[in-house]
Scaffold this active site. Structure first.
Site, PDB file in Angstrom:
ATOM      1  N   PHE A 236       2.108  30.732  -0.491  1.00  0.00           N
ATOM      2  CA  PHE A 236       2.893  31.493  -1.358  1.00  0.00           C
ATOM      3  C   PHE A 236       2.961  30.733  -2.801  1.00  0.00           C
ATOM      4  O   PHE A 236       3.779  29.395  -2.907  1.00  0.00           O
ATOM      5  CB  PHE A 236       4.376  31.679  -0.785  1.00  0.00           C
ATOM      6  CG  PHE A 236       4.437  31.927   0.756  1.00  0.00           C
ATOM      7  CD1 PHE A 236       3.815  33.208   1.005  1.00  0.00           C
ATOM      8  CD2 PHE A 236       5.281  31.084   1.464  1.00  0.00           C
ATOM      9  CE1 PHE A 236       3.713  33.382   2.256  1.00  0.00           C
ATOM     10  CE2 PHE A 236       5.233  31.633   2.853  1.00  0.00           C
ATOM     11  CZ  PHE A 236       4.414  32.618   3.079  1.00  0.00           C
ATOM     12  N   ASP A 238       3.996  28.570  -5.759  1.00  0.00           N
ATOM     13  CA  ASP A 238       4.782  28.257  -6.404  1.00  0.00           C
ATOM     14  C   ASP A 238       4.602  26.970  -7.299  1.00  0.00           C
ATOM     15  O   ASP A 238       3.697  26.791  -7.834  1.00  0.00           O
ATOM     16  CB  ASP A 238       6.441  28.077  -5.477  1.00  0.00           C
ATOM     17  CG  ASP A 238       6.075  26.865  -4.669  1.00  0.00           C
ATOM     18  OD1 ASP A 238       5.266  26.337  -4.528  1.00  0.00           O
ATOM     19  OD2 ASP A 238       7.172  26.679  -3.932  1.00  0.00           O
ATOM     20  N   ASP A 312       2.130  27.072   4.550  1.00  0.00           N
ATOM     21  CA  ASP A 312       3.188  26.806   3.639  1.00  0.00           C
ATOM     22  C   ASP A 312       4.589  26.437   4.321  1.00  0.00           C
ATOM     23  O   ASP A 312       5.245  25.702   3.639  1.00  0.00           O
ATOM     24  CB  ASP A 312       3.270  28.214   2.865  1.00  0.00           C
ATOM     25  CG  ASP A 312       3.991  28.101   1.614  1.00  0.00           C
ATOM     26  OD1 ASP A 312       5.312  28.106   1.749  1.00  0.00           O
ATOM     27  OD2 ASP A 312       3.154  28.261   0.513  1.00  0.00           O
TER      28      ASP A 312
END
Length: 339
Positions: A236, A238, A312
């Site tokens: 993910f 970020d 993750d």
């Protein structure tokens, strides 16, 4: 308009053309070895989700799926303008910062009797009501309150159009993780995390993917292990996990990019360098996953079930736990609704 490349293909496309962010093969091997030694621990399983989300309702709660939806719909942009001015929320005598302020706020609201997980309520709640739910203990408010309000009310309206709960909405995708992500992105505009890079439409879908992964982890914790195609998900992308990947030697920034980040320069969403940080992060985790799978096959003669979402789930808390050791590695600063 042509469809964007999917997240994995986007990561590979960006990594193959990146000018300021580079994937280091030696770092991929090092982290794969590190994860190999953790392969049988709870840290590399769906159980790791609950450890990273201690403020979530119990998996058996009938509100947990909607809680996950509310949190992930507002799960973006927690970094402070100044490190000394962080939004803080205290819940049960523990003071939280960053993403955990959101979790603490939503769980606090539930205990106060605010129906914050009910789409009938949050689809039409006022900005003032949300400001109260997300109130800080100090003078620093949670960033982007207006954008969080727009995303949450929009998402609530979509749920009301599709059965009135996140569960009824996501059931339309069957039990397929890829179809779940595609459904979320199609129906809820705030989840359309896309950009253009080197003339190509690409997609990262950070929040859509983490919403599906969080839902999967909750269902696993309930003992309902029916979701397929989890290996389709990527990490993910970020700002915190890329920092951990640089620290671990998997990603390397050019000198000019590192200086830009140390200067605290704001990168716009879609900026070439921002896209390269996120795209290369996706691709290096794919390489780590593949190398880990090879190690398990070669050494144990088994098939590895550790997917990118689980990696993750491990790296994000790792970054939080080692934040002091990583302090010399800057995160990139981008104010947007996508992460």
């Amino acid at each position: 308009m042509e469809k964007p490349l999917l997240p994995r293909e986007s990561g590979q496309f960006v990594a193959g053309r990146s000018r300021d962010v580079f994937v280091e093969g030696s770092g991929v091997q090092k982290v794969a070895e590190m994860l190999y030694h953790l392969r049988n621990s709870d840290d590399l399983s769906a159980n790791g989700w609950k450890k990273a989300n201690p403020l979530a309702p119990a998996p058996t709660s009938d509100q947990v799926a909607n809680w996950v939806f509310v949190v992930d719909t507002m799960n973006f942009s927690f970094w402070p303008e100044k490190e000394t001015q962080q939004c803080e929320v205290t819940y049960k005598s523990v003071t939280y910062t960053g993403y955990m302020t959101l979790c603490a706020s939503i769980t606090r609201a539930m205990e106060e009797g605010i129906p914050i997980t009910d789409p009938m309520y949050f689809s039409q709640m006022s900005l003032k009501e949300l400001a109260h739910v997300l109130r800080s203990d100090n003078e620093t408010d949670m960033p982007m309150l207006q954008e969080r309000h727009e995303a949450l009310t929009e998402g609530g309206c979509v749920l009301l159009e599709h059965g009135g709960s996140f569960q009824s909405f996501i059931n339309q995708a069957g039990n397929d993780a890829q179809k779940m992500v595609e459904l979320i992105v199609e129906k809820i505009p705030s989840y359309r995390d896309e950009a253009t890079y080197e003339g190509k439409r690409i997609a990262f879908y950070k929040r859509a993917q983490i919403l599906v992964a969080d839902y999967w982890a909750v269902m696993e914790a309930k003992g309902q292990t029916g979701i397929i195609n989890m290996n389709w998900l990527t990490m993910f992308a970020d700002y915190r996990v890329p920092q951990a990947l640089v620290y671990l030697g998997v990603l390397r920034y050019s000198d000019s990019l590192m200086q830009t980040l140390k200067n605290g320069e704001l990168l716009c969403s879609g900026d070439r360098r921002e896209v390269e940080i996120r795209g290369c992060s996706i691709w290096c985790v794919e390489l780590i996953k593949d190398r880990l799978s090879q190690l398990v096959q070669e050494r144990d003669g088994q098939t590895c079930s550790i997917n990118s979402a689980i990696i993750d789930f491990y790296l994000w808390p790792f970054a939080k736990q080692h934040h002091k050791e990583m302090a010399h590695i800057p995160i990139h600063h981008t104010r947007c609704i996508y992460y």
